[in-house]
Motif scaffolding. Structure first.
Motif, PDB file in Angstrom:
ATOM      1  N   TYR A   7       0.839  -1.205   0.000  1.00 12.00           N
ATOM      2  CA  TYR A   7       0.000   0.000   0.000  1.00 12.00           C
ATOM      3  C   TYR A   7       0.877   1.260   0.000  1.00 12.00           C
ATOM      4  N   PRO A  63      -8.664   2.728   0.446  1.00 11.59           N
ATOM      5  CA  PRO A  63      -8.949   1.953  -0.770  1.00 11.59           C
ATOM      6  C   PRO A  63     -10.387   2.126  -1.236  1.00 11.59           C
ATOM      7  N   PRO A 186      -7.913  -2.000  -4.727  1.00 11.31           N
ATOM      8  CA  PRO A 186      -8.298  -0.679  -4.217  1.00 11.31           C
ATOM      9  C   PRO A 186      -8.876   0.266  -5.250  1.00 11.31           C
TER      10      PRO A 186
END
Length: 550
Positions: A7, A63, A186
């Motif tokens: 991420y 997300p 996401p």
């Protein structure tokens, strides 16, 4: 790679793109150009300069919600530099970093200072329109947050869980029941599961456009997992053998009862379920039902039976001497009542013969004819056993840490676990088994697995067909039924359908997963959700008014 590390990589990439395409604009706003590259702070500056709520910046990095909010911030920035035409807004939405870079490196990008005293009526009207669109956008964002991170609506289109969950029930699913599974794709369109619409061959999702970007992906991670599915829990999960979607969280959602957990031994004997050698526990809201074949001298009034019993899928076949009725699922009580009808000559429960393998074949077209292949979606798992729906097992459910033996006999049982669910390269060459290029005769299980089976046992495509359900596929558990409509979904397996559509008011807002015969009503939870959802705009305006006064 770790979920949060992956991420972070995406956040850095986005921040670099943001910086490259806007650093000159930040300089013109009076800030150090390097601030355009700083995650969070770059969007904070945009919100500050355009006089919007600064806490919205948090939403830009969530997300699925994030892309919506980032688009909103990009529009704010472009408006701040006078780019307000329809075409300019469209380019900002569909080509954000390219169009912003064009503005950034152009010579005519100047700040537009807006003074309400000098606004024309047309500009004021445009401002009201933007305010309305902003309210709609934020309502969508709020609903998306609830949908992705708290609870998700789910409909029951088939009768596999009758008569516990009815066809036409709509449920709210608690995504925190077994720990929250973080989104794995996401970049996706809110509220859509796997595909956007049926655009190709009807009923074939493989040629439909996906509702998410498959290339942007995050690994499996689960937060705050204080409990795992237990025996008899009703569980929502993603179908393990979905051939359309590789993304776990985008596979078709299913709802079944968890009848066996990791480490249990499951077995069916003459249609009756045994777990660890003991008969299953029947809960208060669970009714045992089985397939029955009826022979009659004349035609039954099936619509009248539908009205009396509610759910009664049946195949009707006319014979030389009368009619044959294949009832998909009858309780013992219903079977006794139908057997007492004057038209009934014989009514028997249908049990598959022992040691008769339920294997289905499908034909694949080739250039020189057809070849036969096992249809694993309609064949009993594993395909090398002489098992069927009524005589199944014994089968041990794999548990994390189990060391299983691999040979030609056991490979069909563990093939999907090794190659698909635990993402290894599996090869079976010349009677030898290779995992990730290494010949081996054993394998260590990396996660827990479960057996999910429908309460309507003879009308359920469940774990007896698709096998073990990995822990990473678990979504959550149903909380309550918020709507129930009889006759909403057609049953293709039945010669008859319910007459018309009817709301089942007695099921509204009733708890789903308690196992009780008389379930608790959660109308107050539904009321709170509705008040928060529809009252959010009013609450947001109050805060905005307070900020203005301050």
């Amino acid at each position: 790679m770790n979920y949060f590390l992956t991420y972070s990589v995406y956040v850095i990439i986005l921040s670099v793109l943001m910086g490259i395409s806007t650093w000159k604009l930040f300089k013109k706003m009076g800030y150090n150009p390097l601030f355009a590259f700083v995650p969070f702070y770059n969007y904070y500056i945009i919100q500050k300069e355009t006089e919007h709520s600064k806490w919205w910046v948090i939403l830009a990095y969530i997300p699925i919600v994030g892309p919506i909010m980032m688009t909103v911030f990009h529009l704010f920035l472009m408006k701040h530099f006078g780019k307000t035409s329809f075409v300019q807004k469209l380019l900002t939405i569909i080509l954000p970093f390219i169009y912003m870079a064009t503005v950034n490196y152009s010579k005519d990008a100047d700040l537009q200072v807006e003074n309400e005293l000098y606004l024309t009526e047309e500009e004021k009207a445009e401002g009201k329109k933007e305010s309305f669109l902003g309210s709609i956008t934020f309502a969508v964002v709020f609903a998306t947050i609830v949908h992705v991170f708290l609870t998700q609506p789910f409909g029951i289109p088939t009768g596999s869980m009758e008569r516990t969950l009815l066809v036409g029930d709509f449920l709210f699913v608690n995504k925190w029941s077994y720990g929250f599974r973080m989104p794995m794709r996401p970049l996706a369109i809110p509220f859509l599961q796997g595909t956007m619409m049926d655009t190709g061959e009807k009923g074939n999702p493989k040629d439909d456009p996906k509702s998410y970007v498959d290339a942007v992906k995050l690994p499996y991670a689960r937060l705050l997992q204080f409990s795992k599915p237990q025996r008899n829990d009703i569980v929502v999960f993603n179908y393990p053998q979905d051939s359309v979607h590789t993304a776990i969280d985008r596979k078709d959602p299913y709802v079944k009862r968890c009848v066996a957990v990791a480490g249990d031994v499951l077995e069916f004997r003459a249609g009756r379920l045994f777990v660890n050698g003991k008969p299953e526990t029947i809960l208060g809201d669970q009714k045992k039902q089985h397939k029955f074949i009826a022979t009659t001298g004349s035609q039954l009034d099936v619509p009248a039976l539908y009205r009396k019993y509610g759910f009664l899928p049946v195949q009707e076949v006319q014979t030389q001497t009368g009619y044959l009725y294949d009832f998909q699922g009858l309780t013992d009580e219903t079977a006794r009542e139908i057997k007492a009808l004057p038209q009934i000559i014989d009514l028997k429960e249908h049990i598959w013969p022992k040691d008769s393998a339920a294997v289905s074949l499908k034909l694949n077209a080739m250039h020189d004819g057809y070849t036969k292949h096992v249809d694993t979606t309609q064949s009993i798992f594993p395909i090398n056993k002489k098992w069927n729906q009524d005589w199944y097992g014994p089968l041990r459910i794999p548990k994390k840490g189990d060391v299983v033996q691999l040979n030609q006999e056991t490979l069909p049982e563990y093939r999907w676990i090794i190659s698909e669910y635990e993402h290894n390269k599996l090869e079976n060459k010349n009677g030898k088994i290779f995992v990730n290029g290494q010949e081996t005769s054993q394998y260590t299980i990396k996660q827990d697995y479960y057996m999910m089976i429908g309460d309507n046992r003879d009308a359920s495509l469940d774990a007896r067909f698709f096998g073990f359900v990995p822990e990473e596929n678990i979504v959550g558990s149903p909380m309550f039924t918020w709507l129930s409509v009889e006759g909403l979904f057609a049953d293709k397996s039945s010669s008859y359908q319910p007459e018309g559509k009817k709301i089942r008011w007695d099921r509204m807002f009733k708890a789903t997963n308690t196992g009780e015969a008389n379930k608790t009503s959660y109308w107050w939870v539904a009321a709170i959700i509705l008040i928060v959802f529809f009252g959010w705009d009013y609450i947001a305006k109050l805060f905005k008014k307070k900020d203005s006064e301050d």
